[in-house]
Design an enzyme around this catalytic site. Structure first.
Site, short mmCIF file in Angstrom:
data_model
loop_
_atom_site.label_atom_id
_atom_site.label_comp_id
_atom_site.label_asym_id
_atom_site.label_seq_id
_atom_site.Cartn_x
_atom_site.Cartn_y
_atom_site.Cartn_z
N LYS A 93 64.39 43.83 68.22
CA LYS A 93 65.11 44.44 69.34
C LYS A 93 64.55 43.95 70.68
O LYS A 93 65.27 43.89 71.67
CB LYS A 93 65.07 45.96 69.23
CG LYS A 93 65.83 46.48 68.01
CD LYS A 93 65.80 47.98 67.92
CE LYS A 93 66.51 48.47 66.67
NZ LYS A 93 65.83 48.03 65.43
N CYS B 29 66.36 54.58 61.57
CA CYS B 29 67.19 54.12 60.45
C CYS B 29 67.11 55.16 59.33
O CYS B 29 67.06 54.81 58.15
CB CYS B 29 66.78 52.73 59.98
SG CYS B 29 65.03 52.53 59.60
#
Length: 428
Positions: A249, A361
């Site tokens: 990211k 997640c």
């Protein structure tokens, strides 16, 4: 020799059963050279661990936890091959027997032979965990959170193979130009919500995809690309990636003209991060620091913060099937406590009118909305912002009190939770 493959696969599987991640086990010296067949076997056992174990437990007089690790690993691999591959049964049995001998377990050869000869190729699990290939506690928690309808309609998808997704590196090439490169090589793909997010219709080795050496793309799950897209980035913003390692990211953030601080308490896989930085031409240094304290902070507030918090990873089971073997319900309290500490501390380094995106997640509410609720209960300057993902879109998205829960989808990607928070003046 095939029995040598079984022997190596057994050693890799033992590492996983002892608690090592499957990804890490496959990266160790020697294992990195494992054939595609060996990798498929080990992944297959993890993916079908509960149904394979259920049949094995019925065939074996000794309780599975009491079996020697090498013996258990060879038996699991044998049952998997007999039930989920087109291998000839007599070959699997004889080669498994030879493999256990080469593992210096001569005395277990009779047991391996006897058990594998009784395996039913069309075995139907009786338990829910065998049917859905998930531990009972995860099934129960999802039932409590989302109802019985979810259990029957979505649990199978959790164990599905997830697609190969790419993110176009717009620092180097436009999405349109990269699409043209793929079409010229007859590589079928579809875009997911944005032109820069692609799903390959047929997965292939990353190094063989056109533009890999040139750094035109990064491999990144479609759901994992969403948190950065929700940050409303613009040039020169001061941005913190608070749990950055290994850096996927952070590289996505660096495609924007921002001032980035990438932080992680344990900057793992630094060699990969360094090589990926050079390939993508996106300079990245992840500094070591714990985002639950402010020792690392220079005192200047951040205008944007991405907190991709450590979690149970229950949304990634399709991609990382060892997660369902390693996770236990007693781990959730410690994870929740750390998530709350991270969010609470980082809220203090967020600038007024700044935006923080909290992501995991995980599919479990105690790691998601429950964490946000604790921040909201103790701070009167939290404003909840709308997200660009909507329930009408694919994949399945369920709005929560503070954020949204995305569920795994083999045509999209992993499960993810997102919440977008703005720091406001409570007097206004």
């Amino acid at each position: 020799m095939r029995n040598d493959d079984i022997r190596l696969a057994a050693r890799l599987l033992i590492r996983v059963l002892k608690g090592e991640s499957l990804e890490t086990a496959l990266e160790v010296s020697g294992a990195a050279l494992a054939s595609a067949r060996i990798r498929a076997w080990v992944y297959g056992v993890c993916r079908h661990y509960f149904s394979v174990s259920e049949q094995l437990a019925r065939l074996c007089n000794t309780p599975l936890p009491k079996l020697d690790r090498e013996v258990l690993a060879v038996l699991l691999l044998g049952v998997y091959q007999l039930t989920h591959s087109d291998a000839k049964p007599h070959a699997v049995v004889s080669e498994s027997v030879e493999a256990i001998k080469r593992l210096h377990k001569q005395s277990a050869a009779f047991l391996v032979n006897a058990v594998l000869r009784k395996v039913e190729r069309d075995f139907k699990p009786k338990s829910l965990c065998g049917k859905y290939e998930l531990p009972d506690w995860i099934i129960e928690k999802l039932r409590e959170a989302y109802g019985d309808k979810f259990v029957h309609s979505q649990l199978v998808l959790l164990n599905s193979r997830m697609p190969q997704c790419l993110r176009v590196n717009q620092h180097k090439i436009s999405p349109r130009d990269f699409h043209g490169v793929l079409r010229a090589q007859d590589i079928a793909f579809t875009t997911l919500r944005q032109d820069a997010t692609l799903r390959l219709c047929s997965p292939q080795p990353t190094h063989s995809i056109p533009g890999y050496t040139e750094g035109w793309f990064a491999v990144q799950d479609a759901s994992a690309q969403l948190p950065v897209r929700e940050l409303d980035l613009r040039p020169k913003l001061r941005v913190l990636d608070a749990c950055a390692a290994p850096g996927n990211k952070s590289f996505q953030l660096l495609e924007h003209d921002i001032e980035l601080t990438a932080l992680d308490v344990n900057p793992v896989r630094r060699a990969w991060s360094d090589s990926e930085s050079k390939r993508l031409d996106l300079p990245l240094t992840i500094i070591k620091g714990d985002a639950t304290n402010q020792i690392w902070w220079d005192g200047h507030p951040f205008e944007r913060i991405l907190l991709d918090a450590p979690c149970s990873a229950t949304g990634t089971i399709g991609r990382h099937p060892d997660v369902k073997i390693h996770r236990a319900p007693e781990q959730l309290d410690a994870l929740h406590e750390r998530q709350v500490q991270l969010l609470s501390n980082l809220w203090n380094v967020l600038a007024p009118d700044g935006v923080l995106v909290y992501a995991t997640c995980s599919l479990l509410p105690e790691e998601n909305d429950a964490v946000i609720a604790e921040l909201a209960d103790t701070n009167n300057d939290v404003q909840f912002e709308s997200l660009s993902v909507h329930p009408s879109e694919r994949p399945l998205i369920i709005p929560q009190d503070y954020g949204v829960q995305i569920f795994p989808d083999p045509n999209w990607g992993d499960g993810f939770y997102l919440a977008k928070l703005r720091k406001v003046n409570p007097a206004l």
